[in-house]
Design a protein around this motif. Structure first.
Motif, PDB file in Angstrom:
ATOM      1  N   ARG A  58      40.036  47.632  46.291  1.00  5.56           N
ATOM      2  CA  ARG A  58      39.189  46.854  45.218  1.00  5.56           C
ATOM      3  C   ARG A  58      37.874  47.079  45.569  1.00  5.56           C
ATOM      4  O   ARG A  58      37.208  46.831  46.280  1.00  5.56           O
ATOM      5  N   PHE A  59      36.681  46.884  43.929  1.00  4.52           N
ATOM      6  CA  PHE A  59      35.534  47.325  44.442  1.00  4.52           C
ATOM      7  C   PHE A  59      35.048  46.524  43.375  1.00  4.52           C
ATOM      8  O   PHE A  59      34.271  47.478  42.098  1.00  4.52           O
ATOM      9  N   ALA A  60      34.808  46.058  42.591  1.00  3.92           N
ATOM     10  CA  ALA A  60      34.301  45.217  41.563  1.00  3.92           C
ATOM     11  C   ALA A  60      33.355  44.395  41.732  1.00  3.92           C
ATOM     12  O   ALA A  60      32.960  43.429  42.764  1.00  3.92           O
ATOM     13  N   ARG A  61      32.566  43.451  40.226  1.00  4.45           N
ATOM     14  CA  ARG A  61      31.712  42.714  40.320  1.00  4.45           C
ATOM     15  C   ARG A  61      32.682  41.527  40.092  1.00  4.45           C
ATOM     16  O   ARG A  61      33.225  41.553  39.127  1.00  4.45           O
ATOM     17  N   VAL A  62      32.278  40.390  40.950  1.00  4.03           N
ATOM     18  CA  VAL A  62      32.913  39.405  40.615  1.00  4.03           C
ATOM     19  C   VAL A  62      32.121  38.411  40.068  1.00  4.03           C
ATOM     20  O   VAL A  62      30.586  38.359  39.556  1.00  4.03           O
ATOM     21  N   ALA A  63      32.929  36.648  39.839  1.00  2.46           N
ATOM     22  CA  ALA A  63      31.967  36.010  38.528  1.00  2.46           C
ATOM     23  C   ALA A  63      30.851  35.170  39.276  1.00  2.46           C
ATOM     24  O   ALA A  63      30.036  34.885  38.736  1.00  2.46           O
ATOM     25  N   ASP A  64      30.714  35.201  40.625  1.00  5.78           N
ATOM     26  CA  ASP A  64      28.918  34.682  41.084  1.00  5.78           C
ATOM     27  C   ASP A  64      28.518  35.640  41.453  1.00  5.78           C
ATOM     28  O   ASP A  64      27.212  35.158  41.966  1.00  5.78           O
ATOM     29  N   SER A  65      28.824  36.539  40.232  1.00  8.16           N
ATOM     30  CA  SER A  65      27.396  37.424  40.603  1.00  8.16           C
ATOM     31  C   SER A  65      27.639  38.542  41.819  1.00  8.16           C
ATOM     32  O   SER A  65      25.854  38.638  42.528  1.00  8.16           O
ATOM     33  N   ARG A  66      28.616  38.746  42.907  1.00  7.42           N
ATOM     34  CA  ARG A  66      28.455  38.849  43.536  1.00  7.42           C
ATOM     35  C   ARG A  66      29.108  40.202  43.987  1.00  7.42           C
ATOM     36  O   ARG A  66      30.235  40.442  42.667  1.00  7.42           O
ATOM     37  N   ASP A  67      29.283  41.381  44.987  1.00 13.25           N
ATOM     38  CA  ASP A  67      30.248  42.197  44.723  1.00 13.25           C
ATOM     39  C   ASP A  67      31.743  42.026  45.871  1.00 13.25           C
ATOM     40  O   ASP A  67      31.022  42.006  46.857  1.00 13.25           O
ATOM     41  N   GLU A  68      32.579  42.463  45.682  1.00 14.96           N
ATOM     42  CA  GLU A  68      33.600  42.326  46.269  1.00 14.96           C
ATOM     43  C   GLU A  68      34.227  43.559  46.606  1.00 14.96           C
ATOM     44  O   GLU A  68      34.769  44.195  45.525  1.00 14.96           O
ATOM     45  N   ALA A  69      35.034  43.593  47.863  1.00 11.78           N
ATOM     46  CA  ALA A  69      35.782  44.897  48.443  1.00 11.78           C
ATOM     47  C   ALA A  69      36.770  44.807  48.720  1.00 11.78           C
ATOM     48  O   ALA A  69      36.535  43.432  50.178  1.00 11.78           O
ATOM     49  N   VAL A  70      38.063  45.653  48.409  1.00  7.49           N
ATOM     50  CA  VAL A  70      39.000  45.104  49.408  1.00  7.49           C
ATOM     51  C   VAL A  70      39.264  46.798  49.862  1.00  7.49           C
ATOM     52  O   VAL A  70      39.438  47.490  49.203  1.00  7.49           O
ATOM     53  N   VAL A  71      39.070  47.341  51.435  1.00  5.80           N
ATOM     54  CA  VAL A  71      39.074  48.555  51.561  1.00  5.80           C
ATOM     55  C   VAL A  71      40.123  48.236  52.671  1.00  5.80           C
ATOM     56  O   VAL A  71      41.281  47.748  53.134  1.00  5.80           O
TER      57      VAL A  71
END
Length: 205
Positions: A58-71
């Protein structure tokens, strides 16, 4: 001059504490001369430990305007040289660091492993526990604070902390790889196919 039983008990306890302190000091001194030199689990192929990002779940823009990655990580390391007869536990963890304009160097732990030993555990058993090889999923999500991660460079490090039965904890680290976050966002949908988000619009945060 006669001494009461309490005086004799006090003297005995004082002597016992002093002897115990000397033994603890001697045990901790042995670790001063113990060299910790992590390698890969197959040193004839690569001498240095291998820890690197090989994929993104996962590499996405989340609801609180942060980038989130699962590697996903490829790991191949051997920390057996860090264990001695006095070692109680070895804690290994993987960190990812990146730089941003407003916060300088950012760092996050994405995976860790605590290896504990029994008091009379053999050296062979300890060595086996301290070798790890394969492709693993990061335990923890990686999130930015306020700036985008896309396209930024990252540094991956393997760190360790050795807890002795007697003496102080000592730590070490080594840089294992450098990479770049994807430019485009991506995710894995319910059908298992990776779906790409629209690329970042120039000038937008």
């Amino acid at each position: 001059m006669s001494h009461s039983p309490w005086h004799r008990l006090n003297a005995t306890l004082t002597l016992a504490v002093a002897i115990f302190a000397v033994l603890v000091a001697c045990a901790s001194v042995t670790d001063v001369f113990h060299a910790c030199a992590p390698t890969s689990s197959m040193p004839f192929m690569s001498r240095s430990p291998i820890v690197r990002v090989v994929d993104y779940e996962r590499f996405a823009r989340v609801a609180d305007s942060r980038d989130e990655a699962v590697v996903r990580l490829e790991v191949d390391y051997d920390l057996s040289s860090c264990a001695s007869w006095n070692t109680k536990m070895v804690f290994a963890h993987v960190t990812v660091s990146w730089e941003t304009e407003t916060r300088g160097v950012n760092e996050a732990t994405i995976w860790d492993d605590a290896v504990k030993f029994d008091r009379w555990e053999s050296a062979e058993s300890k060595a086996k526990k301290l070798r790890k090889q394969g492709v693993i999923r990061a335990k923890y999500k990686l999130r930015s604070v306020d700036e985008r991660l896309s396209g930024r460079g990252m540094e991956v490090k393997l760190r360790w902390a050795v807890t002795p039965r007697a003496g102080r904890i000592w730590r070490g680290e080594t840089s294992t790889s450098n990479a770049t976050f994807p430019v485009e966002y991506l995710n894995v949908g319910g059908d298992g196919q990776r779906a790409r988000a629209a690329p970042r619009t120039p000038g937008m945060p």
